[in-house]
Design an enzyme around this catalytic site. Structure first.
Site, PDB file in Angstrom:
ATOM      1  N   ARG A   1     -41.255  16.808 -12.530  1.00  0.00           N
ATOM      2  CA  ARG A   1     -40.066  15.959 -12.352  1.00  0.00           C
ATOM      3  C   ARG A   1     -40.483  14.499 -12.359  1.00  0.00           C
ATOM      4  NH1 ARG A   1     -39.308  20.997 -10.849  1.00  0.00           N
ATOM      5  NH2 ARG A   1     -37.269  21.857 -11.352  1.00  0.00           N
TER       6      ARG A   1
ATOM      7  N   ASP B   1     -42.853  22.209 -16.276  1.00  0.00           N
ATOM      8  CA  ASP B   1     -41.431  22.436 -15.995  1.00  0.00           C
ATOM      9  C   ASP B   1     -40.645  21.640 -17.031  1.00  0.00           C
ATOM     10  OD1 ASP B   1     -38.909  22.961 -14.611  1.00  0.00           O
ATOM     11  OD2 ASP B   1     -40.128  23.313 -12.835  1.00  0.00           O
TER      12      ASP B   1
ATOM     13  N   HIS C   1     -37.547  27.600 -16.831  1.00  0.00           N
ATOM     14  CA  HIS C   1     -38.047  26.242 -16.586  1.00  0.00           C
ATOM     15  C   HIS C   1     -39.054  25.835 -17.659  1.00  0.00           C
ATOM     16  CE1 HIS C   1     -36.244  25.169 -12.697  1.00  0.00           C
ATOM     17  NE2 HIS C   1     -36.350  26.450 -12.378  1.00  0.00           N
TER      18      HIS C   1
ATOM     19  N   ASP D   1     -39.258  31.730 -11.354  1.00  0.00           N
ATOM     20  CA  ASP D   1     -38.001  31.437 -10.654  1.00  0.00           C
ATOM     21  C   ASP D   1     -36.897  31.007 -11.621  1.00  0.00           C
ATOM     22  OD1 ASP D   1     -39.613  29.129 -11.090  1.00  0.00           O
ATOM     23  OD2 ASP D   1     -38.259  27.963  -9.836  1.00  0.00           O
ATOM     24  N   GLU D   2     -35.681  31.284 -11.188  1.00  0.00           N
ATOM     25  CA  GLU D   2     -34.459  30.724 -11.773  1.00  0.00           C
ATOM     26  C   GLU D   2     -34.343  30.852 -13.288  1.00  0.00           C
ATOM     27  OE1 GLU D   2     -33.158  27.304  -8.706  1.00  0.00           O
ATOM     28  OE2 GLU D   2     -34.884  26.738  -9.904  1.00  0.00           O
TER      29      GLU D   2
END
Ligand code: ACM
Length: 746
Positions: free
Chosen positions: A161, A190, A267, A322-323
């Site tokens: 990020r 990511d 991601h 994840d996700e």
């Protein structure tokens, strides 16, 4: 003039005597709290001529100490001449893989450990204690024996990020080591940027390590596009393999293992923008998930992991998990063919197919797979370890299946607000004051002794969407990471927030000396009202982030002054009392005025009939929540806010028909995590519990687009009315979560 000087001396004496921080902390002030510690009188003095001796096995720990003491103390081969002596312990001393003994006397510092890791922790206890001294040439005498509760004590950092330089990563590691963390979980890849040089795929860094906008929110809201390395406005960066190896070595010397995370299958927008053939659509900027039905995906990921393993010697390799959005797979020919051929039940099993493949690959190379708890959903690979982040339930499931688990739920997410959001730089949401981190217990109730052995430990997570600078990372991490360090290392029965806060006070000196931009304990006060059902009164306590500041308070609605009552200990109030409090320093107010209304109202303890059921995810105190007299705080995770995914609809039985003068109910507004107010709240009365008449309906003007945390109390005044049954209805029009607490009746 002379008299003025004397006055100055007298005043400065009083000023010192009043100083709240201990000048010259003792070994018993260490964080995490040592297992056994006896403070002793006297000091060991560091003098350049004093030498260090260590057996061969502990050379690295001895060198580290010498280096950290600025090279003043030389290593000697003669144990009997040395003033700082390392000794190898026998297994009978039960110091284990990480324990140590430390004996600091005026003549000598004796360090005993079974392993170099234990000896390294002893070195950091010495260094920490030294940083806490006003005069760093002296170390207070003590004898201590110290072993950790958990073998996994992690801190994570998201460098995708936002990208942070090697120098900062080293500073982060230095602080981790001082507080006995032993694992650095490095979130290297990511959507917002790939951060590790991969020689076989140079485009990952030349094309996917840079983006169009520096500010993550701006990038997220616009096209989410990448830039080339060298583009004048490109934001980002990456670590070369040489830099990553240097960090691994730097951490290892400090007793810290680096676990790299390479995200898959979700991601991964940045990879698929550059290598669209690995996505289901085959087109750039369409998918964030790898195509699981495409053999090329496996070649790519294995190539990447091979280079990753050559850089990182850690047993664990983190593969994210994840996700992931399953939509593309459900519409992709290749994925659907794989699903059919392999007899996979659903898209979770499609994801699990990839994760299981990667686990075999890692295992064949002598490594172990670790992933976020979504890897439980489609069935776990045989030897996978799980990081439980969506609460503890994924971790509990994995433990029940015999897997190892690291517990890292919301209480360890240091990206959440640490104080009233209205006073803080923008963060992702939530509310996680240091006290909640400190009180986090990683071992869920109900595990057998054997199951408990699978609980490896805990980890602080720092996702950096809202941390554009190293200053902001430090602000969010410290001092909350000190609280989790103690959760991870110290005995559970030692956990005492008041004592921690007292010790923490001494550690601000260390953080200041190391130029850490830590979050300063604010002037924010929390006024808690705890009902005493026997006394039918509220017990009022006032909590501060500062340690025992001067708190003045009033109970008549007026703003407190330096002459108002001094808060020394909890006190009691009856009925409805408005309490206001503030911190005073040198006669002046600091920070804002806190206020709270303590109600010992008429519905306390009355039965609530639930016409619609609360959500099992947020049961709070179940049927007692709404009339227990305890108010929800700024956090919906505080077990006082009852969560709803359905409409809210309850009836309170007041036991007899009686005059009702007012009714109120409070809801939370926090659109970030999907928490909204009801469309309106309707109040109904009934004498028989069957026929209800509407008293009033109230709407509100909260905007669901407004991300800021807010609260709405729906207040109904109803003079001259009587009822036995009070019904409140609040439709869930936003179809998100609604959080409700305390129905107040007078
Ligand atoms: C996570 O926070 N998405 C693991």
């Amino acid at each position: 003039m002379k008299r003025l000087f004397i006055l100055f001396i007298i005043l400065s004496f009083f000023y010192k005597a009043e100083a709240q921080y201990p000048v010259g902390a003792k070994a018993s002030d260490l964080i995490p709290k040592p297992t056994l510690c006896n403070d002793l009188p006297g000091f060991f003095e560091f003098q350049p001529e004093k030498t260090i001796y260590a057996p061969q096995e502990f050379t690295d720990a001895a060198n580290l100490l010498a280096e950290q003491l600025n090279g003043g103390n030389k290593i000697t081969g003669q144990a009997n001449k040395a003033a700082i002596v390392f000794t190898k312990a026998s297994p009978n001393e039960k110091l284990g893989a990480e324990g140590y003994k430390l004996n600091i006397s005026p003549e000598k510092i004796a360090i005993t450990a079974e392993t170099v890791l234990g000896a390294t922790h002893a070195v950091f206890s010495i260094l920490q204690l030294r940083f806490l001294q006003a005069d760093q040439s002296k170390l207070p005498c003590a004898v201590l024996t110290d072993t950790p509760r958990f073998g996994y004590r992690g801190m994570h950092l998201d460098v995708s990020r936002n990208f942070f330089p090697v120098s900062f990563i080293k500073k982060y590691i230095d602080l981790m080591a001082l507080y006995k963390y032993n694992t650095f979980h490095w979130h290297l890849t990511d959507g917002p940027g790939w951060r590790l040089e991969i020689r076989k795929y140079p485009e990952l860094t030349s094309e996917a390590a840079f983006r169009t906008h520096q500010k993550w929110t701006e990038w997220w809201k616009t096209g989410r596009k990448y830039s080339h390395e060298g583009d004048p406005t490109a934001y980002g960066g990456y670590y070369t393999q040489q830099e990553a190896r240097d960090i691994v070595a730097y951490a290892s010397k400090r007793g810290i293992t680096v676990i790299p995370e390479i995200e898959m299958p979700g991601h991964s927008d940045e990879v698929l923008a550059v290598f669209p053939e690995l996505s289901c659509s085959g087109k750039p900027y369409q998918n964030g998930e790898f195509c699981i039905g495409n053999p090329k995906t496996y070649t790519f990921l294995e190539d990447v992991l091979s280079e990753v393993m050559s850089i990182f010697p850690s047993t664990y390799i983190h593969v994210g998990g994840d996700e992931a959005n399953t939509k593309a797979w459900s519409q992709c020919e290749k994925c659907q063919k794989l699903k059919k051929d392999q007899g996979l039940k659903d898209e979770h099993e499609v994801q699990a197919y990839l994760i299981k493949h990667m686990e075999k690959f890692l295992k064949a190379h002598g490594r172990k797979l670790i992933g976020w708890d979504e890897i439980v959903d489609g069935g776990l690979p045989a030897d996978a370890t799980v990081m439980s982040w969506r609460g503890m339930s994924g971790g509990i499931k994995a433990i029940q299946q015999g897997h190892d688990v690291v517990m890292t739920p919301g209480e360890t997410y240091l990206d959440a607000y640490q104080s009233d959001p209205a006073t803080q730089p923008e963060a992702i949401g939530g509310y996680l004051p240091i006290s909640r981190v400190y009180n986090f217990e990683p071992v869920p109730e109900g595990l057998t002794n054997d199951q408990e052995k699978h609980l490896l430990g805990t980890q602080a997570n720092l996702w950096t969407e809202y941390m554009p600078t190293t200053y902001q990372v430090e602000y969010m991490a410290w001092p909350r990471a000190l609280a989790l360090a103690e959760v991870a290392w110290s005995k559970k029965e030692f956990r005492n927030f008041d004592d921690f806060q007292r010790r923490l006070n001494a550690h601000y000196l260390l953080l200041q000396r190391l130029n850490v931009n830590y979050y300063r304990p604010s002037g924010f006060l929390t006024i808690l009202a705890q009902p005493d059902y026997g006394k039918q009164q509220n017990k009022i306590s006032i909590q501060s982030e500062q340690y025992k500041p001067e708190i003045r308070y009033t109970t008549d609605g007026t703003v407190p002054t330096a002459e108002s009552a001094l808060y020394a200990e909890p006190f009691y109030t009856s009925g409805r009392t408005e309490i206001k409090a503030a911190i005073f320093k040198s006669g002046g107010q600091e920070g804002g005025v806190a206020s709270n209304v303590a109600d010992y109202h008429r519905a306390i303890g009355e039965k609530v009939i639930f016409n619609k059921q609360w959500s099992d995810s947020y049961p709070a105190q179940k049927e007692l929540t709404l009339t227990n007299g305890v108010r929800g705080s700024l956090s919906y995770g505080d077990k006082q806010w009852l969560g709803y995914l359905e409409d809210f609809d309850v009836t309170i039985d007041m036991e007899s028909v009686q005059p009702i003068s007012s009714v109120s109910v409070k809801f939370m507004h926090q659109p970030g995590p999907g928490v909204f107010l009801p469309g309106y709240v309707e109040l109904q009365f009934s004498d028989d519990g069957k026929t209800f008449t509407t008293v009033q309906k109230q709407t509100h003007d909260f905007n669901p687009e407004n991300k800021e945390l807010g609260f709405k109390t729906f207040e109904f005044s109803c003079s001259n009315q009587q009822a036995r049954y009070i019904r409140l209805i609040g439709p869930n029009v936003m179809k998100g979560f609604m959080f409700v607490d305390e129905i107040v009746v007078y």
